[in-house]
Design an enzyme around this catalytic site. Structure first.
Site, PDB file in Angstrom:
ATOM      1  N   SER A 167     -20.517  -5.202   2.038  1.00 27.92           N
ATOM      2  CA  SER A 167     -21.169  -4.617   3.201  1.00 27.92           C
ATOM      3  C   SER A 167     -21.065  -5.574   4.395  1.00 27.92           C
ATOM      4  O   SER A 167     -19.963  -5.918   4.800  1.00 27.92           O
ATOM      5  CB  SER A 167     -22.619  -4.263   2.864  1.00 27.92           C
ATOM      6  OG  SER A 167     -23.179  -3.452   3.852  1.00 27.92           O
ATOM      7  N   ASP A 213     -19.765   6.806  -0.299  1.00 29.24           N
ATOM      8  CA  ASP A 213     -20.486   5.920   0.614  1.00 29.24           C
ATOM      9  C   ASP A 213     -20.711   6.631   1.945  1.00 29.24           C
ATOM     10  O   ASP A 213     -19.756   7.019   2.623  1.00 29.24           O
ATOM     11  CB  ASP A 213     -19.671   4.642   0.826  1.00 29.24           C
ATOM     12  CG  ASP A 213     -20.456   3.535   1.522  1.00 29.24           C
ATOM     13  OD1 ASP A 213     -21.514   3.833   2.109  1.00 29.24           O
ATOM     14  OD2 ASP A 213     -19.995   2.384   1.474  1.00 29.24           O
ATOM     15  N   HIS A 244     -22.541   3.149  -1.814  1.00 32.72           N
ATOM     16  CA  HIS A 244     -22.400   1.918  -1.038  1.00 32.72           C
ATOM     17  C   HIS A 244     -22.712   0.666  -1.855  1.00 32.72           C
ATOM     18  O   HIS A 244     -22.051  -0.366  -1.701  1.00 32.72           O
ATOM     19  CB  HIS A 244     -23.303   1.977   0.194  1.00 32.72           C
ATOM     20  CG  HIS A 244     -23.151   0.800   1.107  1.00 32.72           C
ATOM     21  ND1 HIS A 244     -22.018   0.583   1.864  1.00 32.72           N
ATOM     22  CD2 HIS A 244     -23.995  -0.247   1.380  1.00 32.72           C
ATOM     23  CE1 HIS A 244     -22.159  -0.534   2.566  1.00 32.72           C
ATOM     24  NE2 HIS A 244     -23.336  -1.053   2.286  1.00 32.72           N
TER      25      HIS A 244
END
Length: 305
Positions: A167, A213, A244
């Site tokens: 991320s 995601d 995610h």
């Protein structure tokens, strides 16, 4: 006319000599025919890989770990390293968690990668909400600490380093690659990179997208991947049905694709190319693109020299 009588002993010696010459010639031909890709490189570590070994929870190296306190430009963390000192130094990897994440949330990566023959530094960030640029700075600071000041610095090859992140940490890994092009490998897992561009990327880069995601979508990451220059080794993997935070649990899909990437580019180990060129196991992967054949620039330079 007199005929020369045959000498059995001499005939046997001649036959043995001819046979030995043929064996030697065959060995020479095999050596000449051996391609650079199949020749053992100086950084190869561990036995010949198999489909089972790259997917294994534990690799061939026994490991230990050491904790690092906050400071030195990042929030501390844990270093995992092979205990074997007979094979020389190992490549080093720094890994960053994502927004509001901490190292324990993705800590399975540490022992999994270290047991394959890497020194792995899972870092904590200075703040949970640090930006991708800040995380990139911290990853580079962590690599500098790992190779210069850490308790295991003598085990690490400072010329063979890589970065990984999830991320915002993934964006940090890509940011670090943009700023330090001498890195050997970069992996962004569902990476958030605000600029949306890797046009200046010179580091072999693997981008993971998660099919489900909704925070960092596959479409966005596919566009990001498309900005990587054609001269840079690259790959794009979309994980089937994943969200995610998929990286928060141990994943064989991630491990069996990450490990070859790191081996090819950090260890210049061509034995692992067959797992990605072509992709040998497509289970759990909905999309795959790459710049195959994936060739380390270091290995290419060595072969050319």
């Amino acid at each position: 006319m007199l005929r020369r009588q045959s000498n059995p002993a001499r005939t046997l010696r001649v036959r043995k000599a001819v046979t030995a010459a043929a064996v030697a010639l065959g060995a020479l031909i095999a050596a000449v025919a051996q391609s650079p890709a199949s020749a053992a490189g100086p950084y190869q570590r561990g036995p010949d890989p198999t489909a089972a070994s790259v997917a294994a929870v534990t690799g061939p190296f026994a490991i230990a770990s050491v904790s690092v306190a906050r400071g030195n430009g990042f929030g501390g963390g844990v270093i995992y390293y092979p205990t074997d000192t007979s094979q020389g130094t190992f490549g080093g990897i720094a890994i960053s968690p994502g927004l509001n994440g901490t190292w324990p949330g993705i800590a399975w990566l540490g022992p999994r990668l270290a047991s394959q023959g890497f020194v792995v530094f899972g870092i904590e960030t200075n703040n949970l909400n640090d930006s991708p640029a800040s995380r990139g700075t911290q990853l580079l600071a962590a690599l500098d600490y790992l190779t210069r000041n850490s308790a295991v610095r003598t085990r690490v090859d400072a010329g063979r380093l890589g970065v990984i992140g999830h991320s915002m940490g993934g964006g940090g890994a890509l940011d670090a690659a943009l700023r330090r092009p001498v890195l050997q490998a970069a992996i962004g897992n569902a990476p958030h990179l605000p600029s949306g561009s890797l046009a200046g990327d010179r580091v072999p880069t693997l981008v993971y997208a998660m099919q489900n995601d909704t925070l960092v979508t596959p479409a966005r990451l596919s566009s990001l991947y498309n900005t990587i220059p054609a001269t840079t080794e690259r790959a794009y993997i979309e994980v089937t049905g994943a969200g995610h935070n998929y990286i928060g649990q141990p994943s064989t899909v991630l491990a069996r694709t990450m490990i070859p990437w790191l081996k090819i580019f950090i260890d210049d180990d061509a034995r692992y190319s067959r797992f990605l060129c072509p992709l040998s196991n497509q289970a759990g992967i909905s999309q795959y693109r790459s710049s195959c054949p994936l060739i380390s620039t270091t290995a290419t330079a060595s072969n050319a020299g």
